[in-house]
Design an enzyme around this catalytic site. Structure first.
Site, PDB file in Angstrom:
ATOM      1  CD  GLN A  51      38.742  41.748  40.894  1.00  0.00           C
ATOM      2  OE1 GLN A  51      39.444  42.239  40.001  1.00  0.00           O
ATOM      3  NE2 GLN A  51      37.507  42.137  41.092  1.00  0.00           N
ATOM      4  CD  GLN A 104      46.814  41.233  32.868  1.00  0.00           C
ATOM      5  OE1 GLN A 104      46.053  42.172  33.054  1.00  0.00           O
ATOM      6  NE2 GLN A 104      47.572  40.731  33.825  1.00  0.00           N
ATOM      7  NE  ARG A 146      44.293  45.003  34.770  1.00  0.00           N
ATOM      8  CZ  ARG A 146      43.839  43.893  35.356  1.00  0.00           C
ATOM      9  NH1 ARG A 146      43.275  43.980  36.562  1.00  0.00           N
ATOM     10  NH2 ARG A 146      43.935  42.735  34.746  1.00  0.00           N
ATOM     11  CG  HIS A 205      41.767  38.395  31.531  1.00  0.00           C
ATOM     12  ND1 HIS A 205      42.811  39.293  31.514  1.00  0.00           N
ATOM     13  CD2 HIS A 205      41.585  38.073  32.840  1.00  0.00           C
ATOM     14  CE1 HIS A 205      43.244  39.490  32.749  1.00  0.00           C
ATOM     15  NE2 HIS A 205      42.508  38.773  33.568  1.00  0.00           N
ATOM     16  CB  SER A 232      44.486  38.414  36.446  1.00  0.00           C
ATOM     17  OG  SER A 232      43.602  39.383  35.944  1.00  0.00           O
ATOM     18  CG  LEU A 233      45.024  43.130  40.678  1.00  0.00           C
ATOM     19  CD1 LEU A 233      45.901  42.827  41.871  1.00  0.00           C
ATOM     20  CD2 LEU A 233      45.477  44.397  39.980  1.00  0.00           C
TER      21      LEU A 233
END
Length: 309
Positions: free
Chosen positions: A10, A248, A115, A199, A90-91
């Site tokens: 993202q 995560q 999510r 996070h 991440s994503l």
């Protein structure tokens, strides 16, 4: 040449992304059609026409998964690739799992939308913040965060490269910590334009709920190893994949360690598949001997394939 394929997260989205690729590779539109069917709205039209909607977390995450996977499919449409491993920031980790064959694409699209919705609802608007800290060693950033934890939650959450760490937490604590980072010698401490403090432990409750969504999805061990954000290592089985994805959500992204682990596996080049070139830019700062290509359009695919085949 030994190479890895990495996928952005993202923040790399942009209005009109993949328009050139879609003109030259039908698989791009096909991929977005499948994503749209899973979501119940036209994801491609949103990415091409509505910047405000694209930047909403619940849309950004499925859009970035679809964009990264579509780019990967375009890249592989004419040549069989043999990457040493894959990873995503991440994503982007979900994109890597889909590309590796570990996670069904439609399942992945719906999972990352869930999510995103959980992340967005976990912290009221204006309560959380994230900031990029530039020019300090990782240990110093962690130490300064620990010294300000009395002002609210503030934690180092993205270890992106040497001298670039992102912190997240309660807005007041992040603001105060940014000033302390400057006093400790940071070159810059920049508040990021995001609404969700990703996070960090503010996502603990969301992670607990998300675990149920992850458990309901079928995973398999993919054809290519995926290095995960939480430990820069591959999973040992599908239960481990699920555990790493849940962790995560509220644990730091160890991107510096992930790139170093790839280098240790013999990787010589990183291929960034998807919009933007954030990961390409970070690569040299982490390991100078590595090269990186960002696949942004048809010319990028041609240039990349010429180098690795």
């Amino acid at each position: 040449m030994k190479y890895a394929i990495v996928f952005p997260g993202q923040g790399s989205q942009s209005l009109g992304m993949l328009s050139d690729l879609s003109d030259n590779f039908p698989i791009v539109k096909d991929t977005f059609t499948e994503a749209s069917d899973a979501l119940g709205f036209d994801l491609w039209a949103l990415t091409q026409t509505d910047q405000e909607a694209l930047n909403q977390t619940q849309n950004t995450q499925p859009a970035m998964l679809a964009a990264g996977y579509a780019t990967y499919l375009a890249l592989t449409s004419t040549t069989d690739l043999s990457p040493i491993c894959m990873a995503g920031h991440s994503l982007g980790e979900y994109t890597a799992l889909v590309a590796s064959g570990s996670l069904n694409f439609s399942d992945g699209i719906k999972l990352v939308q869930t999510r995103a919705e959980l992340m967005q609802s976990a912290v009221p608007a204006g309560v959380g913040a994230m900031a990029a800290i530039l020019g300090l060693e990782d240990e110093v950033v962690v130490k300064v965060c620990a010294e300000h934890k009395g002002e609210g939650i503030v934690q180092a959450v993205n270890f992106n490269s040497n001298g670039q760490v992102v912190i997240a937490g309660n807005k007041e604590a992040v603001d105060a910590t940014c000033e302390a980072m400057k006093a400790a010698g940071a070159k810059r401490a920049v508040i990021l334009p995001v609404s969700v403090p990703s996070h960090c432990s503010l996502m603990d409750d969301a992670a607990t709920i998300f675990a149920n969504a992850v458990e309901a999805v079928n995973f398999s061990m993919g054809d290519v190893d995926v290095l995960h954000n939480v430990d820069a290592a591959k999973a040992i089985d599908t239960n481990d994949i699920k555990a790493k994805l849940v962790a995560q959500l509220h644990k730091p992204v160890l991107w510096t360690g992930t790139v170093k682990a790839m280098h240790g596996m013999g990787v010589e080049k990183l291929i960034e598949a998807g919009p933007g070139k954030v990961l390409t830019g970070l690569t040299k700062r982490i390991e100078k001997s590595l090269s990186a290509n960002a696949v942004l359009d048809s010319a990028g695919i041609v240039a990349t394939l010429e180098e690795i085949t």
